[in-house]
Design a protein around this motif. Structure first.
Motif, PDB file in Angstrom:
ATOM      1  N   GLN A  41       0.824  -1.206   0.000  1.00  0.00           N
ATOM      2  CA  GLN A  41       0.000   0.000   0.000  1.00  0.00           C
ATOM      3  C   GLN A  41       0.862   1.263   0.000  1.00  0.00           C
ATOM      4  O   GLN A  41       0.605   2.212  -0.754  1.00  0.00           O
ATOM      5  CB  GLN A  41      -0.942   0.011   1.212  1.00  0.00           C
ATOM      6  CG  GLN A  41      -1.991  -1.085   1.223  1.00  0.00           C
ATOM      7  CD  GLN A  41      -3.056  -0.890   0.150  1.00  0.00           C
ATOM      8  OE1 GLN A  41      -3.156   0.153  -0.491  1.00  0.00           O
ATOM      9  NE2 GLN A  41      -3.878  -1.922  -0.053  1.00  0.00           N
ATOM     10  N   ASP A  95       1.611   4.275  -3.213  1.00  0.00           N
ATOM     11  CA  ASP A  95       1.561   5.716  -2.970  1.00  0.00           C
ATOM     12  C   ASP A  95       2.846   6.390  -3.419  1.00  0.00           C
ATOM     13  O   ASP A  95       2.828   7.450  -4.053  1.00  0.00           O
ATOM     14  CB  ASP A  95       1.339   5.993  -1.482  1.00  0.00           C
ATOM     15  CG  ASP A  95      -0.122   6.191  -1.144  1.00  0.00           C
ATOM     16  OD1 ASP A  95      -0.973   5.861  -1.979  1.00  0.00           O
ATOM     17  OD2 ASP A  95      -0.413   6.672  -0.035  1.00  0.00           O
ATOM     18  N   GLY A 103      -2.207   4.432   1.018  1.00  0.00           N
ATOM     19  CA  GLY A 103      -1.091   3.727   1.622  1.00  0.00           C
ATOM     20  C   GLY A 103      -0.469   4.498   2.771  1.00  0.00           C
ATOM     21  O   GLY A 103      -0.102   3.909   3.799  1.00  0.00           O
ATOM     22  N   THR A 140      -2.759   4.319   5.768  1.00  0.00           N
ATOM     23  CA  THR A 140      -2.720   2.951   6.297  1.00  0.00           C
ATOM     24  C   THR A 140      -1.422   2.708   7.053  1.00  0.00           C
ATOM     25  O   THR A 140      -1.427   2.172   8.167  1.00  0.00           O
ATOM     26  CB  THR A 140      -2.844   1.936   5.145  1.00  0.00           C
ATOM     27  OG1 THR A 140      -4.060   2.166   4.431  1.00  0.00           O
ATOM     28  CG2 THR A 140      -2.833   0.514   5.680  1.00  0.00           C
ATOM     29  N   ARG A 183      -9.175   0.747  -4.510  1.00  0.00           N
ATOM     30  CA  ARG A 183      -7.750   0.444  -4.695  1.00  0.00           C
ATOM     31  C   ARG A 183      -7.196  -0.307  -3.488  1.00  0.00           C
ATOM     32  O   ARG A 183      -6.427  -1.263  -3.620  1.00  0.00           O
ATOM     33  CB  ARG A 183      -6.960   1.740  -4.888  1.00  0.00           C
ATOM     34  CG  ARG A 183      -5.439   1.524  -4.775  1.00  0.00           C
ATOM     35  CD  ARG A 183      -4.767   2.636  -3.982  1.00  0.00           C
ATOM     36  NE  ARG A 183      -3.684   2.148  -3.174  1.00  0.00           N
ATOM     37  CZ  ARG A 183      -2.695   2.922  -2.747  1.00  0.00           C
ATOM     38  NH1 ARG A 183      -2.651   4.189  -3.064  1.00  0.00           N
ATOM     39  NH2 ARG A 183      -1.756   2.421  -1.975  1.00  0.00           N
ATOM     40  N   PHE A 184      -7.601   0.118  -2.283  1.00  0.00           N
ATOM     41  CA  PHE A 184      -7.141  -0.548  -1.057  1.00  0.00           C
ATOM     42  C   PHE A 184      -7.548  -2.014  -1.062  1.00  0.00           C
ATOM     43  O   PHE A 184      -6.734  -2.905  -0.756  1.00  0.00           O
ATOM     44  CB  PHE A 184      -7.724   0.171   0.158  1.00  0.00           C
ATOM     45  CG  PHE A 184      -7.353  -0.449   1.473  1.00  0.00           C
ATOM     46  CD1 PHE A 184      -6.137  -0.155   2.074  1.00  0.00           C
ATOM     47  CD2 PHE A 184      -8.220  -1.327   2.113  1.00  0.00           C
ATOM     48  CE1 PHE A 184      -5.782  -0.736   3.287  1.00  0.00           C
ATOM     49  CE2 PHE A 184      -7.875  -1.909   3.324  1.00  0.00           C
ATOM     50  CZ  PHE A 184      -6.658  -1.607   3.913  1.00  0.00           C
ATOM     51  N   SER A 186      -4.827  -5.028  -1.856  1.00  0.00           N
ATOM     52  CA  SER A 186      -4.632  -5.970  -0.736  1.00  0.00           C
ATOM     53  C   SER A 186      -4.870  -7.403  -1.187  1.00  0.00           C
ATOM     54  O   SER A 186      -4.126  -8.322  -0.801  1.00  0.00           O
ATOM     55  CB  SER A 186      -5.576  -5.619   0.421  1.00  0.00           C
ATOM     56  OG  SER A 186      -5.279  -4.361   0.958  1.00  0.00           O
TER      57      SER A 186
END
Length: 577
Positions: free
Chosen positions: A141, A145, A417, A420, A536-537, A541
């Motif tokens: 993540q 970014d 990212g 997170t 996207r997350f 993942s």
């Protein structure tokens, strides 16, 4: 009947294979890297052929590294953009964002002194506090970014360079847009050709491949230039302030100020670059925490100073969106200052991009060493003491993205990212402070103290997300109060139910309250992102878990260290020359 028996046996065998695979995946994913006294063996392993990173960064270089990563286009563009909504109270937007970022910085400062000897940052910390799979997910993540950010900054830098070049009459309107100013859009804007941005990335990658000393020297010089320019801008602009422009101070109310804080929060991001320089710092245990906090304080002061000047010079509603700071000085007849601002913007974007590429290669290096990525990323040049192959890979990925993709579209999935990673780092502070036994002996049946504590951390994160959604969609005040209360009660439970010891180096104050508040605010911001960012997350993942299941779990270095899971490098006892 034989056919049925054979089919049943085959089905049972397949089921056994799947069950065995999932069981192995589960046990592998939960592995942790715990530092131990025997980690000196790792030094011999990594350094037997002399191919290690060299410790050449002192405290000043680390502070300049953090400033170089943070002060970019934000100070020259974002200040004016947010001020159009928040008014002169944009100053408080930056203060609120700075305080929120300080919470993250305190967590990073503690962990950088806890693990001061090896690269990895958020990935490294989550590997020790949580488990191997969480660490790999954090890496993927954060890395996306970094890649998107590098491509975006390279394009912005190309545009600034072209605009500066066109100040010379000979070159005005001479270059087509696809050279570097914007880009030539194809296929409905999905592809946007830009030639100068990849060239810039090639040059910076070449500098980084020369060694940390050379790249640090370039970063330090350009960071000093842009900081001096910002100070000159503040000083000159202070004499042009009309205090009547500060009335009304918050024309659109408190909500606009808070919304502005969620936007400018990302202007402070960069201090984590200091933590990722651990293996190249001369005195990491002392200098890393100071470097992280000092760079954040300097950036906050510069941002606040620029906000007060720009909103005092020009009414907030007249500020431009593309280059508000430069336009403010032009409106006062100070065109020479606007030229300085252009130079400062170029220097700011260059250092931000340089440090970003530097950090990316060190993260790839860490995962290459750990076996979660191919070992080619773990190779360090024997004389330059820099991960050349990882650096070339990082430059190539950013170059391709900057050269052919429309980064305005990609920016919609940016910052997932970072938020997170910051949230996980804050959680790591709490987890690594825990002692083995709960504070109260009355434990929940079938639940360990660690599981109970992690549950509270998850509740804090969910509370932040729910509160963020309530704020985003304008829910009744009762709902965000209720969701925030869940976070407060979970934090109280962490304090009451867990015993928190002191960290061996720098101590983040008021644990677990500070890390919990950091998690809450980070996930609150997460809830403000575009819906595409949430997708996207989830998608990234899923892909990361698949890669780990197929490759990472079988190649990790922990499979070779079952009796001692530590492969961290120890803290140096003397400064490098």
């Amino acid at each position: 009947m034989g056919g049925y028996n054979e089919a049943g046996a085959s089905s049972a065998m397949a089921g056994g294979v799947v069950q065995g695979f999932l069981s192995g995946l589960g046990s592998s994913a939960l592995r942790r890297k715990i530092p131990s006294a025997s980690s000196s063996a790792a030094i011999a392993g990594h350094g037997a052929d002399g191919r290690v990173l060299v410790r050449r960064l002192g405290l000043i270089q680390l502070v300049l590294l953090g400033i170089g990563a943070s002060i970019g286009s934000g100070i020259f563009v974002v200040t004016g953009t947010v001020a159009r909504d928040a008014g002169p109270a944009v100053t408080f937007s930056f203060i609120i964002a700075g305080i929120a970022c300080a919470l993250n910085a305190l967590c990073y400062a503690e962990l950088s002194s806890y693990f001061p000897a090896v690269v990895g940052g958020a990935y490294l910390y989550s590997y020790a506090a949580f488990n191997e799979l969480t660490a790999f997910l954090v890496f993927t993540q954060v890395m996306v970014d970094y890649h998107i950010g590098a491509a975006s900054i390279a394009r912005s830098l190309a545009s600034y360079l072209m605009a500066t070049l066109e100040l010379v009459p000979l070159f005005r309107d001479y270059f087509p847009s696809w050279i570097g100013k914007g880009g030539k859009e194809l296929f409905g804007g999905a592809v946007s050709i830009n030639l100068l941005a990849p060239v810039i990335l090639i040059i910076l990658t070449a500098i980084l491949c020369q060694g940390v000393g050379e790249s640090s020297m370039v970063n330090s010089a350009m960071t000093v230039v842009k900081v001096v320019i910002v100070i000159v801008v503040i000083f000159v602009g202070a004499f042009e302030i009309d205090v009547s422009n500060w009335t009304p101070f918050a024309p659109n109310g408190v909500k606009a100020v808070v919304t502005g804080a969620t936007v400018v929060f990302f202007a402070f991001i960069g201090f984590d670059a200091v933590a990722n320089s651990a293996e190249e710092s001369k005195r990491p245990q002392r200098d890393l925490p100071i470097g992280i906090l000092a760079s954040l304080i300097v950036c906050a002061l510069l941002y606040v100073g620029v906000c007060l000047v720009v909103t005092g010079m020009v009414p907030y509603y007249l500020l431009g969106e593309d280059a508000p700071l430069a336009e403010a000085f032009i409106s006062k007849g100070l065109k020479f200052i606007s030229i300085l601002i252009s130079i400062g913007a170029i220097a700011g974007l260059t250092t931000t991009l340089l440090v970003g590429l530097f950090v990316q290669s060190r993260l790839y290096l860490g995962l290459g060493r750990d076996g979660l990525l191919p070992s080619i990323f773990a190779e360090v040049h024997p004389s330059r003491h820099t991960p050349v192959k990882a650096q070339l890979w990082v430059g190539a990925v950013a170059g391709v993205m900057a050269g052919i993709f429309n980064v305005r579209i990609l920016s919609h999935i940016l910052s997932v990212g970072t938020l997170t990673g910051y949230s996980v780092v804050s959680g790591c502070v709490v987890v690594l402070r825990w002692k083995d036994a709960p504070r109260r002996q009355t434990s929940i049946k079938g639940v360990s103290a660690r599981q109970e504590g992690i549950t509270y951390l998850i509740l804090i994160a969910l509370s932040g997300f729910a509160t963020g959604l309530c704020y985003r969609f304008g829910a009744s005040a009762a709902f965000p109060v209720m969701t925030a209360l869940i976070g407060i009660l979970s934090t109280a439970a962490l304090y009451v139910r867990q015993v928190h010891s002191d960290a061996p180096g720098f101590n983040c104050p008021w644990v677990p309250a500070v890390p919990a508040l950091s998690i809450f605010f980070n996930i609150f911001l997460f809830a403000q992102l575009h819906v595409e960012a949430w997708w996207r997350f989830i998608i990234l993942s899923t892909i990361a878990i698949g890669f780990y299941a197929i490759y990472g779990q079988y190649h990790t270095s922990l499979k070779e260290h079952d009796d001692d899971s530590s492969v961290y490098l120890s803290v140096p006892t003397a400064e490098a020359p």
